[in-house]
Design a protein around this motif. Sequence first.
Motif, mmCIF file in Angstrom:
data_model
loop_
_atom_site.group_PDB
_atom_site.id
_atom_site.type_symbol
_atom_site.label_atom_id
_atom_site.label_comp_id
_atom_site.label_asym_id
_atom_site.label_seq_id
_atom_site.Cartn_x
_atom_site.Cartn_y
_atom_site.Cartn_z
ATOM 1 N N ARG A 17 0.845 -1.196 0.000
ATOM 2 C CA ARG A 17 0.000 0.000 0.000
ATOM 3 C C ARG A 17 0.877 1.241 0.000
ATOM 4 O O ARG A 17 1.929 1.272 0.633
ATOM 5 N N VAL A 18 0.415 2.280 -0.697
ATOM 6 C CA VAL A 18 1.098 3.577 -0.702
ATOM 7 C C VAL A 18 0.087 4.614 -0.238
ATOM 8 O O VAL A 18 -1.054 4.644 -0.711
ATOM 9 N N THR A 19 0.506 5.448 0.705
ATOM 10 C CA THR A 19 -0.378 6.495 1.212
ATOM 11 C C THR A 19 0.263 7.868 1.026
ATOM 12 O O THR A 19 1.491 7.996 1.021
ATOM 13 N N LEU A 20 -0.587 8.860 0.867
ATOM 14 C CA LEU A 20 -0.154 10.252 0.801
ATOM 15 C C LEU A 20 -0.920 10.993 1.880
ATOM 16 O O LEU A 20 -2.159 11.042 1.840
ATOM 17 N N ASN A 21 -0.208 11.507 2.852
ATOM 18 C CA ASN A 21 -0.820 12.217 3.983
ATOM 19 C C ASN A 21 -1.916 11.377 4.641
ATOM 20 O O ASN A 21 -2.955 11.890 5.038
ATOM 21 N N GLY A 22 -1.701 10.065 4.702
ATOM 22 C CA GLY A 22 -2.637 9.171 5.359
ATOM 23 C C GLY A 22 -3.733 8.603 4.471
ATOM 24 O O GLY A 22 -4.447 7.693 4.879
ATOM 25 N N SER A 23 -3.879 9.103 3.253
ATOM 26 C CA SER A 23 -4.902 8.598 2.328
ATOM 27 C C SER A 23 -4.279 7.589 1.367
ATOM 28 O O SER A 23 -3.199 7.829 0.813
ATOM 29 N N ASP A 24 -4.953 6.486 1.155
ATOM 30 C CA ASP A 24 -4.447 5.429 0.275
ATOM 31 C C ASP A 24 -4.475 5.900 -1.180
ATOM 32 O O ASP A 24 -5.528 6.288 -1.695
ATOM 33 N N VAL A 25 -3.323 5.888 -1.844
ATOM 34 C CA VAL A 25 -3.215 6.281 -3.252
ATOM 35 C C VAL A 25 -2.709 5.121 -4.114
ATOM 36 O O VAL A 25 -2.335 5.325 -5.265
ATOM 37 N N THR A 26 -2.735 3.917 -3.574
ATOM 38 C CA THR A 26 -2.214 2.752 -4.289
ATOM 39 C C THR A 26 -2.895 2.587 -5.647
ATOM 40 O O THR A 26 -2.233 2.251 -6.639
ATOM 41 N N SER A 27 -4.190 2.836 -5.717
ATOM 42 C CA SER A 27 -4.928 2.641 -6.968
ATOM 43 C C SER A 27 -4.501 3.626 -8.061
ATOM 44 O O SER A 27 -4.794 3.400 -9.237
ATOM 45 N N GLU A 28 -3.816 4.701 -7.693
ATOM 46 C CA GLU A 28 -3.324 5.665 -8.680
ATOM 47 C C GLU A 28 -2.020 5.205 -9.321
ATOM 48 O O GLU A 28 -1.537 5.833 -10.263
ATOM 49 N N LEU A 29 -1.449 4.113 -8.814
ATOM 50 C CA LEU A 29 -0.172 3.605 -9.295
ATOM 51 C C LEU A 29 -0.373 2.264 -9.987
ATOM 52 O O LEU A 29 -1.347 1.559 -9.723
ATOM 53 N N SER A 30 0.545 1.907 -10.878
ATOM 54 C CA SER A 30 0.485 0.601 -11.525
ATOM 55 C C SER A 30 1.885 -0.010 -11.570
ATOM 56 O O SER A 30 2.889 0.703 -11.557
ATOM 57 N N TRP A 31 1.914 -1.330 -11.608
ATOM 58 C CA TRP A 31 3.197 -2.047 -11.612
ATOM 59 C C TRP A 31 3.848 -1.954 -12.987
ATOM 60 O O TRP A 31 3.232 -2.279 -14.001
ATOM 61 N N ARG A 32 5.103 -1.506 -12.997
ATOM 62 C CA ARG A 32 5.909 -1.440 -14.219
ATOM 63 C C ARG A 32 7.341 -1.795 -13.859
ATOM 64 O O ARG A 32 7.947 -1.120 -13.027
ATOM 65 N N HIS A 33 7.839 -2.853 -14.460
ATOM 66 C CA HIS A 33 9.228 -3.270 -14.260
ATOM 67 C C HIS A 33 9.575 -3.444 -12.779
ATOM 68 O O HIS A 33 10.637 -3.003 -12.317
ATOM 69 N N GLY A 34 8.663 -4.045 -12.023
ATOM 70 C CA GLY A 34 8.925 -4.335 -10.619
ATOM 71 C C GLY A 34 8.757 -3.170 -9.668
ATOM 72 O O GLY A 34 9.140 -3.252 -8.502
ATOM 73 N N ARG A 35 8.183 -2.063 -10.159
ATOM 74 C CA ARG A 35 7.958 -0.887 -9.314
ATOM 75 C C ARG A 35 6.529 -0.395 -9.483
ATOM 76 O O ARG A 35 5.944 -0.543 -10.549
ATOM 77 N N LEU A 36 5.994 0.215 -8.445
ATOM 78 C CA LEU A 36 4.724 0.924 -8.554
ATOM 79 C C LEU A 36 5.026 2.329 -9.052
ATOM 80 O O LEU A 36 5.819 3.052 -8.442
ATOM 81 N N VAL A 37 4.411 2.718 -10.175
ATOM 82 C CA VAL A 37 4.701 4.008 -10.801
ATOM 83 C C VAL A 37 3.392 4.714 -11.110
ATOM 84 O O VAL A 37 2.417 4.083 -11.513
ATOM 85 N N GLY A 38 3.369 6.025 -10.920
ATOM 86 C CA GLY A 38 2.184 6.778 -11.299
ATOM 87 C C GLY A 38 2.227 8.224 -10.857
ATOM 88 O O GLY A 38 3.131 8.653 -10.141
#
Length: 73
Positions: A17-38
């Motif tokens: 999971r990735v959060t920004l200021n406590g809010s989940d932003v994981t859905s804004e990212l996608s897996w590319r070459h072994g990393r979450l990018v977005g």
Amino acid sequence: LISGGDALVAVGGRVDRVTLNGSDVTSELSWRHGRLVGLVDGLRVGRNLLRAVSRRGPAARLTLTNHPTRGPA
């Protein structure tokens, strides 16, 4: 240097999971070459905390400083 409230981020490793200021932003990212990018938007002016959370280990964090569109003061 970040301005305008958006930042392109890449998070490597085993991340659940990735959060920004406590809010989940994981859905804004996608897996590319072994990393979450977005594009993460909605950064407030000033300091923002981006956290990458994993059930397998400690969280990583990064402070992103967003400046007004006119640039840093």
